[in-house]
Design a protein around this motif. Structure first.
Motif, PDB file in Angstrom:
ATOM      1  N   GLU A 170       0.688  -1.219  -0.055  1.00  0.00           N
ATOM      2  CA  GLU A 170      -0.058   0.014  -0.014  1.00  0.00           C
ATOM      3  C   GLU A 170       0.770   1.265  -0.047  1.00  0.00           C
ATOM      4  O   GLU A 170       0.686   2.226  -0.853  1.00  0.00           O
ATOM      5  N   VAL A 171       2.033   1.185   0.715  1.00  0.00           N
ATOM      6  CA  VAL A 171       2.824   2.505   1.085  1.00  0.00           C
ATOM      7  C   VAL A 171       3.402   2.513  -0.506  1.00  0.00           C
ATOM      8  O   VAL A 171       3.686   3.623  -1.179  1.00  0.00           O
ATOM      9  N   LEU A 172       4.062   1.509  -1.192  1.00  0.00           N
ATOM     10  CA  LEU A 172       4.520   1.488  -2.363  1.00  0.00           C
ATOM     11  C   LEU A 172       3.615   2.095  -3.576  1.00  0.00           C
ATOM     12  O   LEU A 172       3.742   2.956  -4.369  1.00  0.00           O
ATOM     13  N   ARG A 173       2.460   1.546  -3.530  1.00  0.00           N
ATOM     14  CA  ARG A 173       1.120   1.931  -4.441  1.00  0.00           C
ATOM     15  C   ARG A 173       0.895   3.500  -4.402  1.00  0.00           C
ATOM     16  O   ARG A 173       0.942   4.200  -5.260  1.00  0.00           O
ATOM     17  N   ASN A 174       0.877   4.014  -2.930  1.00  0.00           N
ATOM     18  CA  ASN A 174       0.539   5.207  -2.768  1.00  0.00           C
ATOM     19  C   ASN A 174       1.666   6.109  -3.405  1.00  0.00           C
ATOM     20  O   ASN A 174       1.615   7.279  -4.092  1.00  0.00           O
ATOM     21  N   TYR A 175       3.055   5.870  -3.244  1.00  0.00           N
ATOM     22  CA  TYR A 175       4.120   6.414  -4.004  1.00  0.00           C
ATOM     23  C   TYR A 175       4.021   6.553  -5.460  1.00  0.00           C
ATOM     24  O   TYR A 175       4.254   7.526  -6.015  1.00  0.00           O
ATOM     25  N   MET A 176       4.049   5.299  -6.051  1.00  0.00           N
ATOM     26  CA  MET A 176       3.658   5.244  -7.385  1.00  0.00           C
ATOM     27  C   MET A 176       2.440   6.074  -7.917  1.00  0.00           C
ATOM     28  O   MET A 176       2.850   6.872  -8.982  1.00  0.00           O
ATOM     29  N   GLU A 177       1.257   6.316  -7.158  1.00  0.00           N
ATOM     30  CA  GLU A 177       0.262   7.064  -7.749  1.00  0.00           C
ATOM     31  C   GLU A 177       0.520   8.422  -7.710  1.00  0.00           C
ATOM     32  O   GLU A 177       0.389   9.158  -8.562  1.00  0.00           O
TER      33      GLU A 177
END
Length: 100
Positions: free
Chosen positions: A84-91
């Motif tokens: 989820e943290v990586l997804r947030n960064y990606m988005e």
């Protein structure tokens, strides 16, 4: 020098041919008598679920120990929180790229 880790792997102690030839009831008997094999009955599996996460890719990643410990402190679903943290960064990065 071996070309791969597989070439260096020690042989296991399991006699697979003997195990394959063994009747199921004999395997069950041995498993029941094994002190390291916890006894379970059908109630053990009452809340179990089997699923395959869609769109997930298993990877091998080397992370700093303190980062992993931080996420593990809040429970066994730490990899989902890391995702989820990586997804947030990606988005966030994608949004910034679109705004330019």
């Amino acid at each position: 020098m071996p070309d791969s880790k597989a070439a260096k792997a020690p042989a296991g102690r399991t006699n697979w041919a003997a195990l394959r030839a063994m009747p199921d009831d004999e395997i069950e008997r041995i498993a029941t008598e094994d002190e390291d094999n916890p006894a379970t009955d059908e109630s053990h599996w009452i809340n179990a679920s089997v699923y395959a996460p869609s769109g997930k890719t298993a990877i091998h990643a080397t992370l700093d120990q303190d980062v992993v410990e931080f996420f593990k402190r809040n429970g066994s679903d730490y990899s989902a929180r890391m995702n989820e943290v990586l997804r947030n960064y990606m988005e966030t990065q994608q949004d910034e790229t679109r705004d330019r």
